[in-house]
Each structure stands twice: as C-alpha cells, then as structure tokens.
Design a protein around this motif. Sequence first.
Motif, mmCIF file in Angstrom:
data_model
loop_
_atom_site.group_PDB
_atom_site.id
_atom_site.type_symbol
_atom_site.label_atom_id
_atom_site.label_comp_id
_atom_site.label_asym_id
_atom_site.label_seq_id
_atom_site.Cartn_x
_atom_site.Cartn_y
_atom_site.Cartn_z
ATOM 1 N N GLY A 202 0.787 -1.223 0.000
ATOM 2 C CA GLY A 202 0.000 0.000 0.000
ATOM 3 C C GLY A 202 0.820 1.274 0.000
ATOM 4 O O GLY A 202 0.326 2.336 0.370
ATOM 5 N N ALA A 203 2.086 1.199 -0.402
ATOM 6 C CA ALA A 203 2.947 2.375 -0.412
ATOM 7 C C ALA A 203 2.505 3.358 -1.491
ATOM 8 O O ALA A 203 1.730 3.035 -2.384
ATOM 9 N N GLY A 204 3.044 4.568 -1.395
ATOM 10 C CA GLY A 204 2.693 5.623 -2.327
ATOM 11 C C GLY A 204 3.635 5.684 -3.512
ATOM 12 O O GLY A 204 4.249 4.681 -3.894
ATOM 13 N N PRO A 205 3.803 6.862 -4.115
ATOM 14 C CA PRO A 205 4.673 7.019 -5.280
ATOM 15 C C PRO A 205 6.148 6.964 -4.874
ATOM 16 O O PRO A 205 6.480 6.855 -3.688
ATOM 17 N N GLY A 211 6.768 9.530 -0.467
ATOM 18 C CA GLY A 211 7.560 8.624 -1.282
ATOM 19 C C GLY A 211 8.537 7.776 -0.486
ATOM 20 O O GLY A 211 8.504 7.709 0.742
ATOM 21 N N ALA A 212 9.439 7.131 -1.230
ATOM 22 C CA ALA A 212 10.357 6.158 -0.640
ATOM 23 C C ALA A 212 11.349 6.799 0.311
ATOM 24 O O ALA A 212 11.657 6.233 1.370
ATOM 25 N N ALA A 213 11.872 7.967 -0.023
ATOM 26 C CA ALA A 213 12.839 8.609 0.864
ATOM 27 C C ALA A 213 12.182 9.045 2.172
ATOM 28 O O ALA A 213 12.742 8.866 3.259
ATOM 29 N N ALA A 214 10.983 9.611 2.071
ATOM 30 C CA ALA A 214 10.282 10.073 3.278
ATOM 31 C C ALA A 214 10.038 8.928 4.255
ATOM 32 O O ALA A 214 10.025 9.133 5.474
ATOM 33 N N ALA A 215 9.879 7.715 3.733
ATOM 34 C CA ALA A 215 9.594 6.568 4.591
ATOM 35 C C ALA A 215 10.802 6.087 5.366
ATOM 36 O O ALA A 215 10.685 5.180 6.198
ATOM 37 N N LEU A 256 2.956 6.107 -9.841
ATOM 38 C CA LEU A 256 1.958 5.065 -9.634
ATOM 39 C C LEU A 256 1.925 4.633 -8.169
ATOM 40 O O LEU A 256 2.970 4.597 -7.499
ATOM 41 N N PRO A 257 0.740 4.302 -7.652
ATOM 42 C CA PRO A 257 0.679 3.743 -6.296
ATOM 43 C C PRO A 257 1.541 2.486 -6.209
ATOM 44 O O PRO A 257 1.485 1.623 -7.082
ATOM 45 N N GLY A 258 2.361 2.438 -5.177
ATOM 46 C CA GLY A 258 3.227 1.282 -4.989
ATOM 47 C C GLY A 258 4.623 1.460 -5.533
ATOM 48 O O GLY A 258 5.501 0.642 -5.248
ATOM 49 N N ALA A 275 6.382 -5.535 -13.785
ATOM 50 C CA ALA A 275 5.675 -6.139 -12.659
ATOM 51 C C ALA A 275 4.308 -5.508 -12.452
ATOM 52 O O ALA A 275 4.033 -4.384 -12.896
ATOM 53 N N THR A 276 3.463 -6.236 -11.769
ATOM 54 C CA THR A 276 2.223 -5.690 -11.228
ATOM 55 C C THR A 276 2.370 -5.641 -9.714
ATOM 56 O O THR A 276 3.107 -6.436 -9.118
ATOM 57 N N ILE A 277 1.680 -4.693 -9.092
ATOM 58 C CA ILE A 277 1.675 -4.591 -7.632
ATOM 59 C C ILE A 277 0.267 -4.900 -7.163
ATOM 60 O O ILE A 277 -0.691 -4.225 -7.551
ATOM 61 N N GLU A 278 0.147 -5.940 -6.378
ATOM 62 C CA GLU A 278 -1.168 -6.431 -5.970
ATOM 63 C C GLU A 278 -1.225 -6.565 -4.456
ATOM 64 O O GLU A 278 -0.177 -6.687 -3.803
ATOM 65 N N PRO A 279 -2.433 -6.533 -3.860
ATOM 66 C CA PRO A 279 -2.550 -6.641 -2.404
ATOM 67 C C PRO A 279 -1.876 -7.917 -1.883
ATOM 68 O O PRO A 279 -2.157 -9.026 -2.371
#
Length: 390
Positions: A202-205, A211-215, A256-258, A275-279
């Motif tokens: 469920g991550a963001g862009p 984003g990834a750095a903020a996390a 894109l989300p994820g 790839a696809t990102i799925e739950p």
Amino acid sequence: MSADSPPDASPPGHVLLAPGRFAGALSAAGVARHLSAGLRRVRPDVPLVELPVPDGGDGTVEAAVAAGWREVEVEVCGPTGRPVTARLALRGRHAVVELAEASGMRRLPGGKPRPLTASSLGTGQLLAHAVRLGARRIVLAPGGGACADGGAGLVRGLGGRLLDALGKELPPGGAALRSLHALDLRGLPDLSDVQVVVAGDGAGPLLGRTGAAAATGPPHGPARGATREEIRMLDAGLRRWADLAEAASRTAVRDLPGAGTAGGVGFAALAFLGATIEPGPSVLLGLLGFAERARGARLVVTGDGTLDARSLRGAAPAGVARAAARAGAPVIAVTGRRALTGEQLRKARIQAAYALDGLEPDTERRVRRAGPLLEQLAVAIADEWLPRRP
C-alpha cells in the motif's frame, strides 16, 4: 491455485491455523507452531493443518516452505555488500523471493541503519537465481527492507550497470544516485516470459512527501535511520534515478501507487520487470493454496500482533476471514492486543478474538513470552470451539 502442484488434501474436520506474524515476537510460522502445540496437548484427536500467512515481509519464504514449497539457499550480497546466505522458495515454475532475506533490516551488521548506502543488490541476485532455476512467475515480498535506492541495486543484481559522468560504477545506495549519468542495461536477462508480482504494502509514489525517501525517517521509526537532510539527499538521488530509468525503460511509473514500495524497489520492478503490484494477503493466500486447505475445515484460526483497523485493511486476518467465508468455515483470531469492537469483528467475518494482553498486561513480558501465552490461549479456544466429542 496458482502453483503447479496443488497442496495435499486436508483431513476432514480439521482446524486450519492460518495466522500472520506477531511483529517483534514471532513469525507467522512461529505463531502457528505454538497454537498447534497448545491445541495438541488438549485436543490430540483433532486434525491440525498449519498454514502461516505472510504479510509480504519477514517470514514469507518460511511460510511458503511450511506450505510445501522447496527451499533454495544462495549466497548473495547483503544490504551493506557483505555476503549473506539467503533463501527463496520454489514450486514448479513459481518462486517466492523475499526482499528481507537479502536486503532486509535484519541483515544490517549490528542492526545499524545505513539509509544512504544500503542496497537492494542481493534481491536482484535472488531474482536472477530464481529465473535460472526456471521460475516463470515470481512473487516478490517487499516488506522489511533496509534500503532506499529505488531498486537501483536490484537492477544491478540482474546485470545492469549504473555509471557516473566518468563512466565508472556508482557506489551503492540511494544517495549516490545523485551522480548517476548513464545506465548500461545490456547485461539484463530477457524477462519477457517471466511474470513478476509485487505483493504490495500500500505504499505511495516514488518521490515526495509520501515517497520512498520520506519513509526512511520519522514517523516510520528509528530502524530506518534517516535525518531530514538525508531524506532530501535520498529524494534527489531517486529523482535522478527516475529520470534516467524511465527514459531507458520507456515507462512513466514514478507516480503510480506502490512505486515507493520497499524504498523504491516497487519502482524498479514496474519499470524494468513489467511487474504488477497487488494486495499482499490475496496474492499470498492464493499462492499457498488457502482455499483448498480451508475446504471442510471445522475452524480457521488467524491472527496478527495487533488486531486493529489496519488489520482489516491489509493484514492476514482480513484476507483469511474473507477467503474462509467463501469456503464456509468459521474464523476466530488471536492477537497480542485487540483494538476492535465486537461489531467490527463481525463485519470482518471474525466470530471471536483472543488477546494475549488479557493474560499478560506488561508489553515487554508479553512480547518475550508470546509463544507460551499463545499455547495458553489455545486451551480457551479448544474449550469454546472444539468441545470434546462423546
């Protein structure tokens, strides 16, 4: 069932133990083992089937192996470059690759965070190994990572090269990406016939405030270790990486989300692996053959370290409860701490919840003694849900 070989048939009238992990205390497989031990002591006649349900982080490969997949060990680079022995799971032409096995926080020497330099290189090496073993559908479990390199290390592990303005290889990690000048992708294997699914969290862009750095910094916890200045450095590096990676792959996936999943590994998987990102729960339940295992179950026991609103969105209990309902099996849950009302549980199709904090209110002792406490809970579960037959 998405694997080549279906699971063995479960015995009639069995209890299916399908918990998630108790973070900081027990893996999903550990929770299942302790529940099984407690139930066997008081109901030795009841058939038990253990099917730990991973959440896409630590323990995903372990759960697949517990469900009958073959464990494969391979030496790869850890997040700081030191060699580590990592595992993947294989079943026919399907594989499970876990980011935490090669590039996880538990692989950091001394547990010391390295947000600027940690690399996902070993995860790319694991993916490459799975392909060499014949895998044509790979589920990538992204949780528990130590890096914020946008998946640049993953691309390296698959055979790509990241070069500076002088044509030299960049150092590992997200901060070095600020000096990225060119990509050499001639060493990448042909993955056109390989399907990659990221069991997303469920991550963001990739970039920006979500984003990834903020996390890598607050409020995501000290384990990731980045200061505000380091977050700015990482975000700048990821922006440079995104510019060159999207140009090379002819994609536009950074928003894109994820894409920000696992320090940006989601971005690299989208851009370079198609790839696809799925739950996560639905992907992994299908992979492990949950529907087949739940058929004819007398009871399904799931669980999570904390049973709260998050558990109903993306953790094991929600996915297990929905899938068990389709199989016509009743579901109960075990947890360290319950933060849901009875009405919320019923809406989630969970008939009852049993919490460790009712046995041990002290958090530290509860975490330390989670296994024995779960075995105690199993006695109460047996009394209420598995009455002795005359």
